[in-house]
Write a protein that holds these residues in place. Sequence first.
Motif, mmCIF file in Angstrom:
data_model
loop_
_atom_site.group_PDB
_atom_site.id
_atom_site.type_symbol
_atom_site.label_atom_id
_atom_site.label_comp_id
_atom_site.label_asym_id
_atom_site.label_seq_id
_atom_site.Cartn_x
_atom_site.Cartn_y
_atom_site.Cartn_z
ATOM 1 N N GLY A 163 -104.209 -16.591 -115.161
ATOM 2 C CA GLY A 163 -104.202 -15.831 -116.406
ATOM 3 C C GLY A 163 -102.764 -15.469 -116.711
ATOM 4 O O GLY A 163 -102.181 -14.611 -116.045
ATOM 5 N N TYR A 164 -102.166 -16.168 -117.667
ATOM 6 C CA TYR A 164 -100.733 -16.030 -117.944
ATOM 7 C C TYR A 164 -100.551 -15.455 -119.344
ATOM 8 O O TYR A 164 -100.063 -16.103 -120.250
ATOM 9 N N GLY A 165 -101.040 -14.206 -119.520
ATOM 10 C CA GLY A 165 -100.878 -13.516 -120.804
ATOM 11 C C GLY A 165 -99.941 -12.339 -120.611
ATOM 12 O O GLY A 165 -98.978 -12.413 -119.842
ATOM 13 N N LYS A 204 -103.733 -21.458 -116.760
ATOM 14 C CA LYS A 204 -103.818 -21.291 -118.221
ATOM 15 C C LYS A 204 -105.053 -22.002 -118.740
ATOM 16 O O LYS A 204 -105.465 -23.042 -118.227
ATOM 17 N N THR A 205 -105.639 -21.431 -119.798
ATOM 18 C CA THR A 205 -106.809 -22.079 -120.410
ATOM 19 C C THR A 205 -106.414 -23.049 -121.515
ATOM 20 O O THR A 205 -107.158 -23.967 -121.822
ATOM 21 N N ARG A 206 -105.252 -22.788 -122.137
ATOM 22 C CA ARG A 206 -104.894 -23.635 -123.285
ATOM 23 C C ARG A 206 -103.374 -23.805 -123.377
ATOM 24 O O ARG A 206 -102.619 -22.949 -122.900
ATOM 25 N N ASP A 208 -105.280 -12.200 -110.263
ATOM 26 C CA ASP A 208 -106.067 -12.517 -111.450
ATOM 27 C C ASP A 208 -105.612 -11.594 -112.570
ATOM 28 O O ASP A 208 -105.721 -10.369 -112.448
ATOM 29 N N ALA A 209 -105.084 -12.194 -113.638
ATOM 30 C CA ALA A 209 -104.638 -11.395 -114.791
ATOM 31 C C ALA A 209 -105.331 -11.911 -116.052
ATOM 32 O O ALA A 209 -104.727 -12.029 -117.115
ATOM 33 N N CYS A 210 -106.596 -12.247 -115.885
ATOM 34 C CA CYS A 210 -107.413 -12.716 -117.017
ATOM 35 C C CYS A 210 -107.923 -11.511 -117.804
ATOM 36 O O CYS A 210 -107.888 -10.387 -117.316
ATOM 37 N N PRO A 211 -108.420 -11.743 -119.029
ATOM 38 C CA PRO A 211 -108.949 -10.629 -119.815
ATOM 39 C C PRO A 211 -110.090 -9.916 -119.079
ATOM 40 O O PRO A 211 -110.758 -10.511 -118.228
ATOM 41 N N SER A 212 -110.309 -8.650 -119.437
ATOM 42 C CA SER A 212 -111.343 -7.821 -118.803
ATOM 43 C C SER A 212 -112.659 -8.579 -118.695
ATOM 44 O O SER A 212 -113.116 -9.166 -119.680
ATOM 45 N N GLY A 213 -113.253 -8.567 -117.539
ATOM 46 C CA GLY A 213 -114.555 -9.203 -117.339
ATOM 47 C C GLY A 213 -114.455 -10.616 -116.820
ATOM 48 O O GLY A 213 -115.342 -11.082 -116.088
ATOM 49 N N ASP A 269 -115.926 -12.866 -113.310
ATOM 50 C CA ASP A 269 -116.472 -14.238 -113.304
ATOM 51 C C ASP A 269 -115.742 -15.110 -112.280
ATOM 52 O O ASP A 269 -116.327 -16.023 -111.705
ATOM 53 N N ASN A 270 -114.449 -14.846 -112.089
ATOM 54 C CA ASN A 270 -113.634 -15.687 -111.193
ATOM 55 C C ASN A 270 -113.812 -15.351 -109.717
ATOM 56 O O ASN A 270 -113.367 -16.109 -108.851
ATOM 57 N N LYS A 271 -114.446 -14.221 -109.433
ATOM 58 C CA LYS A 271 -114.495 -13.741 -108.042
ATOM 59 C C LYS A 271 -115.094 -14.784 -107.100
ATOM 60 O O LYS A 271 -114.595 -15.001 -105.986
ATOM 61 N N GLY A 307 -106.823 -3.686 -114.165
ATOM 62 C CA GLY A 307 -107.563 -2.465 -114.474
ATOM 63 C C GLY A 307 -108.734 -2.629 -115.421
ATOM 64 O O GLY A 307 -109.578 -1.737 -115.516
ATOM 65 N N GLY A 308 -108.805 -3.756 -116.123
ATOM 66 C CA GLY A 308 -109.938 -3.972 -117.017
ATOM 67 C C GLY A 308 -111.232 -4.302 -116.295
ATOM 68 O O GLY A 308 -112.312 -4.281 -116.897
ATOM 69 N N GLU A 309 -111.130 -4.604 -115.006
ATOM 70 C CA GLU A 309 -112.343 -4.893 -114.217
ATOM 71 C C GLU A 309 -112.959 -3.582 -113.717
ATOM 72 O O GLU A 309 -112.260 -2.581 -113.552
ATOM 73 N N GLN A 345 -97.592 0.330 -121.533
ATOM 74 C CA GLN A 345 -98.844 -0.261 -121.052
ATOM 75 C C GLN A 345 -98.696 -1.701 -120.572
ATOM 76 O O GLN A 345 -99.417 -2.143 -119.680
ATOM 77 N N GLU A 346 -97.725 -2.434 -121.152
ATOM 78 C CA GLU A 346 -97.629 -3.862 -120.811
ATOM 79 C C GLU A 346 -96.919 -4.109 -119.483
ATOM 80 O O GLU A 346 -96.937 -5.236 -118.987
ATOM 81 N N SER A 347 -96.232 -3.077 -118.946
ATOM 82 C CA SER A 347 -95.390 -3.392 -117.787
ATOM 83 C C SER A 347 -95.478 -2.450 -116.591
ATOM 84 O O SER A 347 -95.012 -2.808 -115.511
#
Length: 338
Positions: free
Chosen positions: A9-11, A34-36, A85-90, A94-96, A110-112, A302-304
């Motif tokens: 997750g590279y956002g 990355k997904t895309r 894992d730095a994917c979007p919340s939730g 799924d990746n666990k 923290g979104g998990e 918040q971003e860092s």
Amino acid sequence: MTIQVAVNGYGTIGKRVADAVALQPDMELIGVGKTRPNHEAELAIENGYPLYAAIEERIELFDEAGLELAGTVEEMVAAADIVVDACPSGIGADNKSLYEAYDTPALYQGGEDADLVDVSFNARGNFEAATDADHVRVVSCNTTGLSRLLAPLQEEYGVEKARVTLVRRGGDPAQTGRGPINDILPNPVSLPSHHGPDVNTIFPDLNIDTLGLKVPATLMHTHSVNVTLEATPDADEVRDALDEQMRIFLIPEGAGIDGAGALKEFAMDRGRPRADIWENCIWSESVSMKGDDLYLFQAIHQESDVVPENVDAIRAVLGTADAAESIERTNGTMGIGF
Ligand code: NAD
């Protein structure tokens, strides 16, 4: 032996963690997922970070965009000592099962949910609790900011009760779909906001109530803090105690920094990558004592602010350094401390 770290997750958070990991002498960034093939995928290649596809059916999109892949995320996870894992919340949840399939310890963001993991983490708050854990959650930006503040207060003076109102940015600068645009929302309108219970994942016995608002801003969050202490230090003593904390920046009186805009300008002027502010920013003049009640304002980028915490969590999980060593190494390599 360097620690082989993968970032999936590279956002907003992932690209910052990847850069911080790449700076560590005891770590090697083995790749990012990355997904895309967007501009961030291009950035990864430009930075020399091997790029791995998270979704097999989309591999050809990377080929069409001329972006060379090193393989799939599954291969990256198999090769890693630990995955961030730095994917979007939730999506982390799924990746666990993928991380479990390869017996690769994982950090989540923290979104998990807290119950996804063995332990929630803040370097200043509970570093040792993560040792040997397989699944660790680095708590959110706001919880990180509160934990860094409350840990020294608890140690120096004891905390009878903390009450915090969190004025939260509506979205990050690139999140064009977030709001509110022209409103001030009690959010959530009922008490407590999730932040107090989240702080309790780090300090289970701490007495804390939190209220949240959302405002049309993107730069930083602001916390209005009241902590009833078990002692009655004067404001100067509290200021000195906070000033000793490397991940707390006490904004000097007279600096002309009146808000998040000026703080970001300050960070840009000092050459911070992406104008990041890894430290809690506490207005020195706001630190006040009324009897045993401490009051202050702090701003949180918040971003860092969670980025150094992810780096420390890697060492905590693998047991390669203690809290003081890890925090010092991370601070030194990243240049934390204004
Ligand atoms: P983001 O949307 O900026 O980045 C997430 C990245 O993951 C995107 O590039 C997305 O394309 C990618 N992705 C989506 N599904 C994927 C998959 N299956 N495999 C690999 N990559 C995938 O999100 P963010 O702001 O970086 O947030 C990530 C996590 O960090 C969340 O849990 C969030 O709550 C937490 N967090 C965010 C902030 C913040 O302010 N942005 C602060 C602290 C914590």
